[in-house]
Design an enzyme around this catalytic site. Sequence first.
Site, PDB file in Angstrom:
ATOM      1  CB  SER A   1      -0.933   0.027   1.211  1.00 12.35           C
ATOM      2  OG  SER A   1      -1.993  -0.875   1.007  1.00 12.35           O
TER       3      SER A   1
ATOM      4  CE  LYS B   1      -3.891   0.812  -1.057  1.00 16.12           C
ATOM      5  NZ  LYS B   1      -4.517   0.289   0.165  1.00 16.12           N
TER       6      LYS B   1
END
Length: 304
Positions: free
Chosen positions: A64, A67
């Site tokens: 992540s 992101k």
Amino acid sequence: MNFQAILDDIDAAVRPLLGAQGQVASYIPALARVSPQQFGIALRTRDGLEAASGDAATPFSIQSMSKLFSLTMAMQHLGDTLWQRIGREPSGNPFNSLVQLENEQGKPRNPFINAGAIAVADRLLSHGDGVGSLLEMLSDLCNEPVHLDPEVARSEAETGFRNHAVANFMKSFGKLDNPVAAVLDLYFHQCAIRMSCQQMARAAGYLCRDGHHPYRTDVAVVTESQARRVNALMLTCGTYDAAGEFAYRIGLPCKSGVGGGIVAVVPDQLTLCVWSPALDASGNSLLGMHALELFAGRTGLSIF
Ligand code: DON
């Protein structure tokens, strides 16, 4: 400040704790095989001074943390129109939660929960960008080639039932323009990018340099105000339902990934990346968080 000595002290304090607590992410088989006996820490100052300790040169799955860079690319290409599809509020829920999406008609709370990152991936695809553009951007930012692990990407796709649910749900609300399979393909591949702590600390450098490229001050990655806003989103949403705890204990904008990495920003001063694969219940690196707390305590660096 002697950053090298500080990072070496943190490494010495953390190393005896390796393997004692937390769990390596197990829902993705390729991640479950990573040894929890690893810890790395690296930083790069605004002026390009670097320090690193432990397993700082070992590549890991950024998950992540990607992101952060997909959001940056979407801000570069779409400006404020990005926010028509994605909110900017902390979710207070786990990263893969579906609960708010129905009440909020498929508009994700923020770009860092999975739903938000999937919406960002959709915007990037519409603009003509794929995982190749992200790899190119990251390689340019950290000044060396960055690659992804196809086995992790495959593993993500095979076990990403929740992400399939999230994407289909948003599609049903008309919030994705591209086919679900194409959007998820980009999302799964960006999660499978591999970088070391050193590369990550370098790549995120624009966030401590008012948006300027880590190696080329004459190049703006984002504007100064966009850099400030990315930092604000990292502080409030970058570590999911632990964002309050991170602000309380560390006091720096952070973005985590279930590979065990956390990147932190000291605005106007430096970027720092820690990595240790064992996670706490909210999916953040347990010893990574501990190391950041030691760093903030030892240096007094905080945005508060
Ligand atoms: O969507 C997923 O399940 C993962 N590939 C990425 C999740 C992640 O890293 C969440 N962060 N802590």
